[in-house]
Design a protein around this motif. Structure first.
Motif, PDB file in Angstrom:
ATOM      1  N   HIS A  89       1.293  -0.959   0.024  1.00 15.43           N
ATOM      2  CA  HIS A  89      -0.256  -0.099   0.079  1.00 15.43           C
ATOM      3  C   HIS A  89       0.849   1.717  -0.545  1.00 15.43           C
ATOM      4  N   GLU A 132     -11.291   1.012   2.535  1.00 14.64           N
ATOM      5  CA  GLU A 132      -9.738   0.202   2.468  1.00 14.64           C
ATOM      6  C   GLU A 132      -9.962  -0.789   3.130  1.00 14.64           C
ATOM      7  N   CYS A 133      -9.315  -2.002   3.138  1.00 14.41           N
ATOM      8  CA  CYS A 133     -10.102  -3.795   3.377  1.00 14.41           C
ATOM      9  C   CYS A 133      -9.195  -3.781   5.317  1.00 14.41           C
ATOM     10  N   LYS A 203      -9.780 -10.270   2.949  1.00 18.91           N
ATOM     11  CA  LYS A 203      -9.908  -9.921   1.018  1.00 18.91           C
ATOM     12  C   LYS A 203     -11.408  -8.980   1.308  1.00 18.91           C
ATOM     13  N   ARG A 211     -11.030  -6.907  -4.860  1.00 19.55           N
ATOM     14  CA  ARG A 211     -10.120  -5.915  -5.147  1.00 19.55           C
ATOM     15  C   ARG A 211      -8.745  -6.245  -4.264  1.00 19.55           C
ATOM     16  N   GLN A 212      -9.010  -6.445  -2.719  1.00 22.19           N
ATOM     17  CA  GLN A 212      -7.372  -6.422  -2.172  1.00 22.19           C
ATOM     18  C   GLN A 212      -7.706  -8.033  -1.690  1.00 22.19           C
ATOM     19  N   SER A 213      -6.286  -7.813  -1.102  1.00 19.44           N
ATOM     20  CA  SER A 213      -6.327  -9.519  -0.670  1.00 19.44           C
ATOM     21  C   SER A 213      -4.683  -9.237  -0.282  1.00 19.44           C
ATOM     22  N   THR A 246      -4.444  -1.022   6.217  1.00 15.62           N
ATOM     23  CA  THR A 246      -4.721  -1.714   4.491  1.00 15.62           C
ATOM     24  C   THR A 246      -3.986  -1.709   4.003  1.00 15.62           C
ATOM     25  N   GLY A 249      -4.255  -1.898  -3.043  1.00 16.29           N
ATOM     26  CA  GLY A 249      -5.881  -1.796  -3.727  1.00 16.29           C
ATOM     27  C   GLY A 249      -6.903  -1.363  -3.286  1.00 16.29           C
TER      28      GLY A 249
END
Ligand code: MN
Length: 294
Positions: A89, A132-133, A203, A211-213, A246, A249
């Motif tokens: 990130h 943001e995950c 995820k 989108r995010q993992s 985060t 992604g």
């Protein structure tokens, strides 16, 4: 145990994919102001746990489709967040302002929302709002200057957290503090059910597109150290929430989108996105173009 909050402040335990209402034995008053019952419940959890489990086993099952899920801790003492805490990130943001040189920041507690509530996009033409995950840590007991080796003992549980952000160069706290910009949920999974948190996969999908993992193994400041660093400055209290940062992604969310976040052993939450007609101000009047670095 998985603890949910629903229908104007009721408390439930999740058993067999249904909710069992344990509001009374949890010692929480629905609709109270300020809504500090969940903070007290976390502080008193050890002494209430057996009664809660017993009440949950006897309670009628309630279907998730029949309730509105709310944020588990609506009135914490603090909502702490670590910036740029994954290297990938940092790369995409082209920043060297990484968590281990920046420390933590705070988001407004009033930005908290639950799994049953939409993210309301402010009306900011020329601005992108991003997902943001993040894994949320929910603190279980009071502590100051907590040693890293003791830090996991201070964790009550974990939730999924979306750190929603207006992109720009303005004060980060302001860009991240709109109402509904911190969905947390769908429940708190207590720490004993999660066990070792150092390699949890997480995820995030928008409309079913991944989108995010990532995994918490890739955190720059590890979970233990986040607690140690935060508590070196600030007393941590039961119910305090730490947004752990985060991975790569991050991207735009728009009206009609559905954001899904899933964290191994913690849970999965889906939150719709709706365009609002409020939120404009002179600070965000200038457009800002987000450019991904890689
Ligand atoms: Mn974040």
């Amino acid at each position: 145990m998985k603890i949910v909050r629903f229908n104007s402040g009721r408390i439930g335990v999740v058993i067999d994919d249904t909710i069992r209402d344990v509001t009374e034995v949890a010692g929480v008053v629905p609709g109270e102001f300020p809504p500090v019952g969940p903070v007290r419940l976390i502080a008193e959890f050890e002494s209430r746990k057996a009664a809660i489990a017993e009440a949950a086993a006897k309670a009628e099952p309630i279907a998730f489709s029949d309730v509105v899920l709310e944020t588990p801790v609506p009135w914490p003492n603090k909502l702490i967040a670590y910036p740029v805490n994954y290297h990938d990130h940092a790369t995409e943001m082209a920043t060297k302002k990484i968590a281990d040189v920046q420390g933590y920041f705070l988001k407004s507690n009033s930005s908290l929302s639950g799994a049953g509530q939409a993210i309301e996009l402010p009306n900011l033409p020329g601005r992108e709002v991003h997902h943001e995950c993040e894994l949320a840590i929910i603190i279980g007991k009071e502590g100051r200057c907590i040693a890293p080796e003791d830090a996991l003992d201070y964790i009550f549980g974990y939730s999924c957290l979306l750190d929603i952000t207006v992109r720009g160069r303005e004060e980060r706290v302001f860009r991240k503090s709109y109402d509904t910009f911190t969905p947390v949920g769908p429940w708190i999974t207590t720490a004993d059910e999660v066990g070792d948190p150092t390699d949890l996969t997480m995820k995030l999908w928008v409309n079913g597109n991944l989108r995010q993992s990532a995994t918490t193994k890739d955190l720059i400041i590890k979970i233990r150290d986040m607690i140690a660093i935060a508590s070196s400055a600030s007393t941590l209290y039961p119910g305090d929430i730490i947004a752990t940062g985060t991975p790569a992604g991050v991207d735009k969310i728009e009206h009609g989108d559905v954001v899904a976040i899933e964290i191994e052993k913690v849970g999965r939450m889906e939150v719709p996105v709706e365009a609002g007609d409020r939120g404009a101000n002179i600070v965000f009047a200038k457009p800002y173009i987000f450019e991904r670095a890689s």
